[in-house]
Write a protein that holds these residues in place. Structure first.
Motif, PDB file in Angstrom:
ATOM      1  N   GLN A 144       4.168   0.115  -9.206  1.00  9.90           N
ATOM      2  CA  GLN A 144       4.112   1.716 -10.050  1.00  9.90           C
ATOM      3  C   GLN A 144       4.611   2.675  -8.873  1.00  9.90           C
ATOM      4  O   GLN A 144       5.283   3.616  -9.327  1.00  9.90           O
ATOM      5  CB  GLN A 144       2.876   1.891 -10.476  1.00  9.90           C
ATOM      6  CG  GLN A 144       2.498   1.022 -11.949  1.00  9.90           C
ATOM      7  CD  GLN A 144       1.020   1.447 -12.408  1.00  9.90           C
ATOM      8  OE1 GLN A 144       0.429   2.452 -12.006  1.00  9.90           O
ATOM      9  NE2 GLN A 144       0.396   0.344 -13.186  1.00  9.90           N
ATOM     10  N   TYR A 145       3.924   2.270  -7.725  1.00  8.12           N
ATOM     11  CA  TYR A 145       4.177   3.426  -6.785  1.00  8.12           C
ATOM     12  C   TYR A 145       5.559   3.413  -6.230  1.00  8.12           C
ATOM     13  O   TYR A 145       6.428   4.312  -6.093  1.00  8.12           O
ATOM     14  CB  TYR A 145       3.113   3.471  -5.728  1.00  8.12           C
ATOM     15  CG  TYR A 145       3.251   4.653  -4.865  1.00  8.12           C
ATOM     16  CD1 TYR A 145       3.183   5.860  -4.971  1.00  8.12           C
ATOM     17  CD2 TYR A 145       3.788   4.330  -3.330  1.00  8.12           C
ATOM     18  CE1 TYR A 145       3.059   6.996  -4.403  1.00  8.12           C
ATOM     19  CE2 TYR A 145       3.833   5.541  -2.469  1.00  8.12           C
ATOM     20  CZ  TYR A 145       3.549   7.037  -3.077  1.00  8.12           C
ATOM     21  OH  TYR A 145       3.572   8.085  -2.119  1.00  8.12           O
ATOM     22  N   TRP A 146       5.984   2.132  -6.015  1.00 12.09           N
ATOM     23  CA  TRP A 146       7.415   1.884  -5.601  1.00 12.09           C
ATOM     24  C   TRP A 146       8.396   2.413  -6.678  1.00 12.09           C
ATOM     25  O   TRP A 146       9.687   2.967  -6.117  1.00 12.09           O
ATOM     26  CB  TRP A 146       7.735   0.332  -5.523  1.00 12.09           C
ATOM     27  CG  TRP A 146       8.836  -0.183  -5.193  1.00 12.09           C
ATOM     28  CD1 TRP A 146       9.353  -0.598  -3.873  1.00 12.09           C
ATOM     29  CD2 TRP A 146      10.354  -0.192  -5.947  1.00 12.09           C
ATOM     30  NE1 TRP A 146      10.620  -0.971  -3.658  1.00 12.09           N
ATOM     31  CE2 TRP A 146      11.286  -0.559  -4.796  1.00 12.09           C
ATOM     32  CE3 TRP A 146      10.621  -0.039  -7.171  1.00 12.09           C
ATOM     33  CZ2 TRP A 146      12.643  -0.915  -5.246  1.00 12.09           C
ATOM     34  CZ3 TRP A 146      11.994  -0.290  -7.305  1.00 12.09           C
ATOM     35  CH2 TRP A 146      12.841  -0.641  -6.219  1.00 12.09           C
TER      36      TRP A 146
ATOM     37  N   LYS B 209       0.836  -1.324   0.067  1.00 13.46           N
ATOM     38  CA  LYS B 209      -0.039  -0.189   0.056  1.00 13.46           C
ATOM     39  C   LYS B 209       0.918   1.210  -0.124  1.00 13.46           C
ATOM     40  O   LYS B 209       2.167   1.091   0.574  1.00 13.46           O
ATOM     41  CB  LYS B 209      -1.073  -0.107   1.127  1.00 13.46           C
ATOM     42  CG  LYS B 209      -2.028  -1.071   1.173  1.00 13.46           C
ATOM     43  CD  LYS B 209      -3.140  -0.994   2.207  1.00 13.46           C
ATOM     44  CE  LYS B 209      -2.587  -1.487   3.490  1.00 13.46           C
ATOM     45  NZ  LYS B 209      -3.603  -1.372   4.475  1.00 13.46           N
ATOM     46  N   LYS B 210       0.345   2.257  -0.461  1.00 11.15           N
ATOM     47  CA  LYS B 210       1.015   3.502  -0.684  1.00 11.15           C
ATOM     48  C   LYS B 210       1.443   4.037   0.908  1.00 11.15           C
ATOM     49  O   LYS B 210       2.766   4.498   1.039  1.00 11.15           O
ATOM     50  CB  LYS B 210       0.224   4.665  -1.260  1.00 11.15           C
ATOM     51  CG  LYS B 210      -0.019   4.647  -2.805  1.00 11.15           C
ATOM     52  CD  LYS B 210      -0.707   5.712  -3.457  1.00 11.15           C
ATOM     53  CE  LYS B 210      -0.709   5.536  -5.036  1.00 11.15           C
ATOM     54  NZ  LYS B 210      -1.516   6.693  -5.595  1.00 11.15           N
TER      55      LYS B 210
ATOM     56  N   LYS C 296       7.937   5.168  -8.544  1.00 11.98           N
ATOM     57  CA  LYS C 296       7.828   6.567  -8.097  1.00 11.98           C
ATOM     58  C   LYS C 296       9.074   6.955  -6.879  1.00 11.98           C
ATOM     59  O   LYS C 296       9.386   8.081  -7.230  1.00 11.98           O
ATOM     60  CB  LYS C 296       6.438   6.980  -7.871  1.00 11.98           C
ATOM     61  CG  LYS C 296       6.129   8.555  -7.815  1.00 11.98           C
ATOM     62  CD  LYS C 296       4.657   8.758  -7.622  1.00 11.98           C
ATOM     63  CE  LYS C 296       4.445  10.243  -7.167  1.00 11.98           C
ATOM     64  NZ  LYS C 296       3.212  10.544  -7.152  1.00 11.98           N
ATOM     65  N   LEU C 297       8.658   6.178  -5.982  1.00 12.81           N
ATOM     66  CA  LEU C 297       9.527   6.556  -4.810  1.00 12.81           C
ATOM     67  C   LEU C 297      11.169   6.118  -5.065  1.00 12.81           C
ATOM     68  O   LEU C 297      11.860   7.026  -4.416  1.00 12.81           O
ATOM     69  CB  LEU C 297       9.275   5.755  -3.747  1.00 12.81           C
ATOM     70  CG  LEU C 297       7.584   6.135  -3.132  1.00 12.81           C
ATOM     71  CD1 LEU C 297       7.366   4.993  -1.901  1.00 12.81           C
ATOM     72  CD2 LEU C 297       7.703   7.430  -2.437  1.00 12.81           C
TER      73      LEU C 297
ATOM     74  N   LEU D 106       4.393   1.783   2.145  1.00 17.93           N
ATOM     75  CA  LEU D 106       5.606   2.451   1.275  1.00 17.93           C
ATOM     76  C   LEU D 106       6.249   3.827   1.710  1.00 17.93           C
ATOM     77  O   LEU D 106       7.272   4.129   1.782  1.00 17.93           O
ATOM     78  CB  LEU D 106       5.390   2.314  -0.346  1.00 17.93           C
ATOM     79  CG  LEU D 106       5.288   0.871  -0.802  1.00 17.93           C
ATOM     80  CD1 LEU D 106       4.763   1.032  -2.331  1.00 17.93           C
ATOM     81  CD2 LEU D 106       6.593   0.203  -0.827  1.00 17.93           C
ATOM     82  N   ASP D 107       5.234   4.792   1.746  1.00 13.75           N
ATOM     83  CA  ASP D 107       5.506   5.938   2.297  1.00 13.75           C
ATOM     84  C   ASP D 107       6.180   5.928   3.819  1.00 13.75           C
ATOM     85  O   ASP D 107       7.113   6.386   3.917  1.00 13.75           O
ATOM     86  CB  ASP D 107       4.270   6.969   2.245  1.00 13.75           C
ATOM     87  CG  ASP D 107       3.874   7.321   1.091  1.00 13.75           C
ATOM     88  OD1 ASP D 107       4.627   7.330   0.009  1.00 13.75           O
ATOM     89  OD2 ASP D 107       2.671   7.811   0.852  1.00 13.75           O
TER      90      ASP D 107
ATOM     91  N   ASP E 267       0.133  -2.945  -7.084  1.00 14.77           N
ATOM     92  CA  ASP E 267      -0.169  -2.009  -8.286  1.00 14.77           C
ATOM     93  C   ASP E 267       1.121  -2.406  -9.283  1.00 14.77           C
ATOM     94  O   ASP E 267       1.150  -1.608 -10.361  1.00 14.77           O
ATOM     95  CB  ASP E 267       0.186  -0.599  -7.860  1.00 14.77           C
ATOM     96  CG  ASP E 267       1.410  -0.155  -7.345  1.00 14.77           C
ATOM     97  OD1 ASP E 267       2.348  -1.034  -7.209  1.00 14.77           O
ATOM     98  OD2 ASP E 267       1.629   1.063  -7.205  1.00 14.77           O
TER      99      ASP E 267
ATOM    100  N   ASP F  36       6.250  -5.633  -2.179  1.00 14.76           N
ATOM    101  CA  ASP F  36       6.440  -4.408  -2.770  1.00 14.76           C
ATOM    102  C   ASP F  36       5.468  -4.162  -4.072  1.00 14.76           C
ATOM    103  O   ASP F  36       5.182  -3.058  -4.461  1.00 14.76           O
ATOM    104  CB  ASP F  36       7.480  -3.900  -3.028  1.00 14.76           C
ATOM    105  CG  ASP F  36       8.235  -3.970  -1.742  1.00 14.76           C
ATOM    106  OD1 ASP F  36       7.841  -3.489  -0.588  1.00 14.76           O
ATOM    107  OD2 ASP F  36       9.689  -4.180  -1.584  1.00 14.76           O
TER     108      ASP F  36
END
Length: 358
Positions: free
Chosen positions: A127-129, A93-94, A131-132, A97-98, A124, A120
């Protein structure tokens, strides 16, 4: 040739932390004929940060990662870089990960390299990983060593894209340790093609370090301690004189040698897994050179999580494990026998038969 790493040599001002015991971070030192080329890096893996609700997360997993970051910041001399080996989140989840990115942001390092874990990825598909933390696979060179970071937790497109009604269901199915609905991990055609192209540019005498999340070997399929195309990846590494694969995922002490490739696990900051031999429902393929770890004491939340020093001299690796509230361990490579040895905890008559060699 360097002397074995001493924990005290790498800690300054540790105070209460040093007294508290081993913390879950690994130190790797690579030593070469030219001492000016020696360097070290730290390795942290498998935090599994899990959101309960809102800003509330499972405290035990949080504390494991926070302590690892704290001890990494106390290392002296300062490591050249730090690797986080995957499974920062538990359910991808975002918020998880955040939260993990915020904890890791406290690392006082010039560079942190990140590896994709299945926890991770499968919500998704990374995708969000990305981005980070950036690309899912890449390579870099450092002081004469060629490093390759792979995303080794992919699987078949049919399983990934067609089988599950929701992304959440897909994540839950892949997150379970012993789940017949899961699917074997793999590096995949695209990355293997990329790896072949990447390695074609590298001199065969160059030390190669491959960092993945899963082991790039076949250990125990039911728990997905397994990479389906491991032999194909190993074949690409075979032409090089010395290759080391570092991986997380298994939450265990493991060491194996297949041909010119040394395989070395790093421990989790969250919890230790038992060995498949304790779960004898199906056949297992534990490598001959796997050395069982002291089992965790359930009354000590950090027991059998820990950190290790990895001393790499002339391409061979000696593993110095420091376990919290447990006996320290050393698995040292014996150049005469061509195998690692743990004289205290492992004897030849108890070794499990080896995997097929290529």
């Amino acid at each position: 040739m360097s002397k074995p790493i001493n924990r005290r040599d790498f800690l300054k001002g540790a105070g209460v932390l040093a007294v508290a015991g081993a913390l879950p971070v690994s130190m790797i030192e690579l030593a070469f004929a030219d001492s000016a080329q020696n360097f070290s890096f730290a390795y942290i893996s498998d935090a599994h940060l899990q959101q309960i609700k809102g800003a509330k997360f499972v405290n035990n997993w949080d504390r494991g990662l926070i302590r690892a970051v704290a001890e990494a910041n106390l290392l002296t001399p300062k490591p050249d870089f730090i690797v986080f080996g995957g499974d920062l989140a538990q359910l991808g989840k975002k918020a998880e990960l955040d939260h993990g990115a915020e904890i890791l942001s406290a690392l006082r390092s010039n560079k942190v390299y990140h590896v994709m874990g299945e926890h991770d990825y499968y919500l998704d598909l990374g995708q969000y990983w990305e981005k980070l933390f950036g690309p899912q696979f890449y390579s870099f060179d450092h002081k004469g060593v060629h490093f390759v970071v792979l995303n080794s937790i992919l699987t078949y497109d049919d399983w990934t894209y067609k089988r599950w009604p929701t992304a959440e269901q897909r994540m839950l199915e892949m997150a379970d340790l012993d789940n017949p609905n899961g699917s074997p991990f793999m590096v995949g055609d695209k990355q293997r093609d990329w790896l072949k192209s990447d390695l074609e540019k590298i001199n065969k005498a160059t030390p190669i370090v491959v960092i993945s999340h899963s082991p790039l070997q076949k250990i125990y399929k039911n728990w997905n301690f397994w990479t389906d195309d491991a032999e194909q990846v190993q074949a690409l590494l075979r032409p090089f004189n010395k290759v080391t694969v570092l991986y997380g995922h298994v939450h265990q002490i493991q060491y194996n040698q297949i041909g010119n490739i040394s395989f070395n696990s790093v421990m989790s900051t969250a919890w230790p897994w038992p060995y498949p031999s304790t779960y004898a429902q199906t056949e297992q393929y534990l490598p001959k050179l796997t050395v069982p770890m002291n089992r965790a004491d359930p009354f000590f939340e950090r027991d059998a999580t820990g950190w290790q020093f990895i001393n790499m001299t002339n391409g061979n690796v000696d593993m110095h494990y420091d376990l919290f509230s447990n006996t320290s361990r050393t698995v040292a490579f014996n150049t005469k026998t061509g195998e690692p040895e743990d004289t205290v905890f492992q004897s030849p008559d108890k070794r499990i038969p080896p995997q097929t060699q290529y």
